[in-house]
Design an enzyme around this catalytic site. Structure first.
Site, short mmCIF file in Angstrom:
data_model
loop_
_atom_site.label_atom_id
_atom_site.label_comp_id
_atom_site.label_asym_id
_atom_site.label_seq_id
_atom_site.Cartn_x
_atom_site.Cartn_y
_atom_site.Cartn_z
N GLU A 185 0.56 -1.07 0.24
CA GLU A 185 -0.10 -0.35 -0.54
C GLU A 185 0.77 0.80 -0.14
O GLU A 185 0.27 2.12 -0.52
CB GLU A 185 -1.06 -0.53 1.44
CG GLU A 185 -1.87 1.55 1.35
CD GLU A 185 -3.30 1.52 2.42
OE1 GLU A 185 -3.41 0.44 3.11
OE2 GLU A 185 -3.46 2.16 3.52
N SER A 216 -7.83 -9.53 6.70
CA SER A 216 -7.65 -10.53 5.47
C SER A 216 -8.08 -11.46 5.81
O SER A 216 -7.85 -12.37 4.81
CB SER A 216 -6.57 -9.65 4.77
OG SER A 216 -4.86 -9.60 5.56
#
Ligand code: SF4
Length: 313
Positions: free
Chosen positions: A128, A268
């Site tokens: 990210e 996740s």
């Protein structure tokens, strides 16, 4: 004695992860396998293996994708360079970047347009962070700790801004922002608002959990930023906390003397993994009693890319 097993609420999948997985599944449905995915779609081995079985092929770089093949960008987002490479190679791209990550990109770009240098608070090497740094034109400085702030060199302290990675610890990030404000009183930025709702909710829930239990098990991948923060928060609250990929990674010695075991899962990590862990605890102990803590019920949903909305599943 019956051991109490307490589940954090909320835990596990966030809306950005659900959307990313659905994008890959729908793309395979619509275009047929294989569909190429740049980088792990989300940081979880089980999710990646399930999608591989359905026809996804995971690659690290776009030069591994055959010309013209359908390509999905992961929930973490990508840099402008990656997008340009996809265009040069004429790859049809479906972008599964979480809308909350895309929001941070835009925020950074707006500062850069106004000639502000941008400080990104985040962890070096995280996909990210690489994506965000590569989306903001101009100078971007990466800092992770208040210590990093002390050595930061900027061109003009009166034109300085900051943005943050979405999956950081709320408390640690506040400390970094404070350090930035002390050194650069004119710095502008969103406080901790870039840290996404799912990260904040899971962190608040694990804090609650820590008050009730003797040991905390966080289900999530070792390279998952938000899962690591959950384990850290448990530890900071004085409760031995372990990050485990799955039930097989549980060491029964951790549970010695524990009357209550807390379980949470990173954004996740699928709920299946939590249920498998409960199954293992049940197999280890003479009896367990499972309860769920009161907590926020999330109902965030992100729109799918238009081309995939009508795909029958
Ligand atoms: S953790 Fe937050 S930013 Fe990351 S995918 Fe989930 S909702 Fe989006």
């Amino acid at each position: 004695m019956v051991m109490r097993v307490i589940l954090a609420q909320p835990r596990g999948f966030c809306a950005g992860v659900e959307r990313a997985i659905e994008i890959v599944e729908r793309a395979i449905r619509l275009y047929g396998p294989p569909v190429y995915v740049r980088h792990e779609i989300v940081h979880n081995k089980r999710v990646v293996e399930d999608l591989k079985a359905k026809g996804a092929v995971f690659v690290e770089e776009l030069n591994e994708v055959p010309k013209g093949a359908i390509t999905v960008f992961s929930a973490h987002g990508v840099s402008q360079r990656v997008e340009d490479t996809a265009r040069e190679r004429s790859l049809p791209v479906i972008d599964a970047t979480c809308p909350l990550v895309a929001k941070v990109h835009k925020e950074g770009q707006r500062y850069a347009e106004k000639d502000y240098e941008v400080v990104l608070i985040g962890h070096e090497g995280h996909p990210e962070v690489e994506g965000t740094m590569g989306r903001i034109p101009g100078k971007v400085h990466l800092v992770s700790t208040p210590q990093d702030v002390t050595t930061l060199e900027v061109s003009d302290p009166s034109k300085l801004s900051y943005v943050t990675q979405t999956t950081l610890s709320v408390d640690d990030t506040r400390e970094v922002i404070e350090a930035l404000k002390v050194r650069f009183p004119k710095i502008v930025g969103p406080d901790v608002k870039d840290i996404c709702y799912a990260t904040q909710n899971r962190q608040a829930a694990v804090r609650e959990l820590a008050r009730e239990v003797d040991v905390i098990l966080v289900v999530g991948a070792q390279n998952s930023s938000n899962s690591n923060r959950l384990r850290e928060i448990g530890t900071e609250m004085g409760v031995p906390s372990y990050l485990i990929d799955d039930a097989a990674a549980l060491d029964p010695a951790w549970l010695k003397g524990a009357d209550a075991v807390g379980i949470t899962a990173g954004a996740s990590a699928p709920e299946d993994l939590v249920q498998e862990l409960i199954g293992r605890l049940r197999a280890l102990d003479t009896g367990i009693d499972v309860e769920v803590l009161d907590g926020i019920q999330e109902n965030v949903q992100f729109k799918l890319p238009e081309e995939l909305r009508d795909v029958a599943m």
